[in-house]
Design a protein around this motif. Structure first.
Motif, short mmCIF file in Angstrom:
data_model
loop_
_atom_site.label_atom_id
_atom_site.label_comp_id
_atom_site.label_asym_id
_atom_site.label_seq_id
_atom_site.Cartn_x
_atom_site.Cartn_y
_atom_site.Cartn_z
N THR A 1 0.81 -1.22 0.00
CA THR A 1 0.00 0.00 0.00
C THR A 1 0.84 1.27 0.00
O THR A 1 0.29 2.36 -0.08
N LEU A 2 2.15 1.15 0.13
CA LEU A 2 3.00 2.33 0.09
C LEU A 2 3.00 2.93 -1.31
O LEU A 2 2.94 2.22 -2.30
N THR A 3 3.08 4.24 -1.38
CA THR A 3 3.11 4.94 -2.66
C THR A 3 4.40 5.75 -2.79
O THR A 3 5.12 5.95 -1.81
N GLY A 4 4.66 6.19 -4.00
CA GLY A 4 5.84 7.01 -4.22
C GLY A 4 5.79 8.31 -3.45
O GLY A 4 6.82 8.80 -2.96
N GLN A 5 4.58 8.88 -3.29
CA GLN A 5 4.47 10.14 -2.55
C GLN A 5 4.78 9.94 -1.08
O GLN A 5 5.36 10.82 -0.44
N ALA A 6 4.37 8.78 -0.53
CA ALA A 6 4.68 8.50 0.87
C ALA A 6 6.19 8.41 1.08
O ALA A 6 6.73 8.94 2.07
N LEU A 7 6.87 7.76 0.16
CA LEU A 7 8.33 7.68 0.25
C LEU A 7 8.96 9.07 0.09
O LEU A 7 9.96 9.39 0.74
N CYS A 8 8.37 9.90 -0.77
CA CYS A 8 8.88 11.27 -0.94
C CYS A 8 8.75 12.06 0.35
O CYS A 8 9.65 12.84 0.70
N LEU A 9 7.63 11.89 1.06
CA LEU A 9 7.45 12.61 2.31
C LEU A 9 8.48 12.19 3.35
O LEU A 9 9.06 13.03 4.04
N MET A 10 8.70 10.87 3.48
CA MET A 10 9.72 10.41 4.41
C MET A 10 11.11 10.88 3.98
O MET A 10 11.93 11.28 4.80
N GLY A 11 11.36 10.82 2.67
CA GLY A 11 12.65 11.29 2.18
C GLY A 11 12.85 12.77 2.39
O GLY A 11 13.97 13.23 2.67
N LEU A 12 11.76 13.54 2.27
CA LEU A 12 11.85 14.98 2.49
C LEU A 12 12.21 15.28 3.94
O LEU A 12 13.05 16.15 4.23
N GLY A 13 11.57 14.55 4.87
CA GLY A 13 11.91 14.75 6.28
C GLY A 13 13.34 14.36 6.59
O GLY A 13 14.05 15.07 7.31
N THR A 14 13.77 13.22 6.03
CA THR A 14 15.14 12.78 6.26
C THR A 14 16.15 13.74 5.63
O THR A 14 17.17 14.09 6.24
N GLY A 15 15.86 14.19 4.40
CA GLY A 15 16.77 15.12 3.73
C GLY A 15 16.89 16.44 4.46
O GLY A 15 17.99 17.03 4.54
N THR A 16 15.78 16.93 4.99
CA THR A 16 15.83 18.19 5.75
C THR A 16 16.67 18.04 7.00
O THR A 16 17.47 18.93 7.34
N ALA A 17 16.51 16.90 7.69
CA ALA A 17 17.30 16.67 8.90
C ALA A 17 18.79 16.56 8.58
O ALA A 17 19.63 17.11 9.30
N MET A 18 19.12 15.88 7.48
CA MET A 18 20.53 15.75 7.10
C MET A 18 21.11 17.10 6.69
O MET A 18 22.24 17.44 7.06
N GLY A 19 20.33 17.88 5.93
CA GLY A 19 20.81 19.20 5.53
C GLY A 19 21.03 20.11 6.72
O GLY A 19 22.03 20.85 6.78
N ALA A 20 20.11 20.07 7.69
CA ALA A 20 20.26 20.91 8.87
C ALA A 20 21.49 20.50 9.68
O ALA A 20 22.22 21.36 10.21
N ALA A 21 21.75 19.17 9.76
CA ALA A 21 22.93 18.71 10.49
C ALA A 21 24.22 19.18 9.81
O ALA A 21 25.18 19.58 10.49
N MET A 22 24.24 19.15 8.49
CA MET A 22 25.44 19.61 7.76
C MET A 22 25.66 21.11 7.96
O MET A 22 26.80 21.57 8.12
N VAL A 23 24.57 21.88 7.95
CA VAL A 23 24.70 23.32 8.16
C VAL A 23 25.23 23.60 9.56
O VAL A 23 26.11 24.45 9.76
N GLU A 24 24.69 22.87 10.55
CA GLU A 24 25.13 23.10 11.93
C GLU A 24 26.60 22.75 12.11
O GLU A 24 27.31 23.40 12.88
#
Length: 297
Positions: free
Chosen positions: A160-183
């Motif tokens: 039942t998983l969709t590509g959009q659901a994976l995009c949402l999780m990836g967006l959250g993970t990418g934002t966290a990784m980007g923020a860690a790199m900036v910090e």
């Protein structure tokens, strides 16, 4: 959390109504007296005849309760076990996430490593500030997990998983990784001053007469670095509530709640249009862009 509780209730309701067994709804009997009189052409009937018209008024609440109870009883034992197991798993994961979020630094900034026993105004030990990026990552994890377990609960399907659901999780993970790199590439002057004071206090060569002043400075800097409360931490920087943080938080909550509602109503994960994903992407990019020159909270 309110959305998750509503989702659990909707899950039980949808699981029960998917069963094939149905029952006749009970009703309320209303008797209405009807009086008739004989006509001149009709044969004698011995006087006035009284008839009673019986009308059955359905009781929606009782019908729903009876239907759900019978439908649940009619489910095979294997499906009941899967349904209960899915709900218990969702509750356990959510409870574990809440417990870890409150008792550990899982959703908080990475620094400082310690507050050296400094306490706040209420006498409680100081904690690191909550991170907006880490909180967003945890939010999408719980949202997608709740939707996935709900769909397994009502359909019994795993794909039942969709590509959009994976995009949402990836967006959250990418934002966290980007923020860690900036910090990592930023210098926090308050944190640097705090660590320097800790080094001076721990240095045996520091004159004892300087310790009270150093300790007071340490406490002041520590309280500037520590958490105030969750909402304050994720929305503010050194200049107060910032628009880019507020925008990211609002769009994340709104689209997450709508994602759950669409999943419950249509029994499938929604196919978000590119504009909805674009709004989240713009918010995340704006947050990371403003975080580079952002002064420490």
């Amino acid at each position: 959390m309110t959305a998750l509780l509503a989702l659990l209730g909707a899950g039980f309701h949808m699981a029960a109504t998917t069963a094939d067994a149905q029952t006749a709804p009970p009703g309320t009997v209303t008797e209405t007296p009807v009086t008739t009189t004989p006509t001149p052409d009709a044969p004698a009937t011995g006087g006035v005849t009284r008839m009673t018209h019986i009308e059955v008024v359905p009781d929606p609440a009782a019908a729903r309760d009876a239907s759900l109870a019978l439908a649940w009883k009619s489910l095979p034992q294997g499906e009941k076990t899967l349904a209960v197991g899915s709900v218990l798993l969702l509750v356990a994961v959510t409870a574990a996430l809440l417990y870890l979020a409150m008792s550990t630094d899982m959703l908080r900034d990475n620094a400082p490593a310690t507050f050296a026993g400094v306490t706040g105004a209420h006498g409680k030990p100081l904690r690191r500030a909550f991170s907006l990026a880490q909180s967003q990552m945890a939010w999408w994890f719980v949202i997608v997990l709740a939707a996935y377990l709900y769909l397994f609960l009502v359909t019994g399907e795993l794909d039942t998983l969709t590509g959009q659901a994976l995009c949402l999780m990836g967006l959250g993970t990418g934002t966290a990784m980007g923020a860690a790199m900036v910090e990592q590439n930023k210098t926090n002057p308050i944190l640097a001053a705090y660590q320097a004071v800790l080094t001076q206090i721990a240095d045996p060569a520091t004159p004892p007469a300087d310790l009270p002043t150093l300790t007071a400075t340490r406490d002041t800097l520590a309280r500037q670095l520590a958490s105030c409360n969750f909402i304050h931490d994720i929305l503010t920087d050194a200049n107060g509530i910032s628009l880019h943080r507020f925008q990211t938080a609002v769009w994340t909550v709104v689209i997450g709640v709508l994602f759950l509602i669409e999943t419950v109503v249509h029994r499938k994960m929604p196919d978000l249009d590119p504009y909805s994903l674009g709004v989240l992407g713009i918010s995340a990019g704006t947050y990371l862009g403003f975080k580079i020159p952002e002064q420490p909270n």
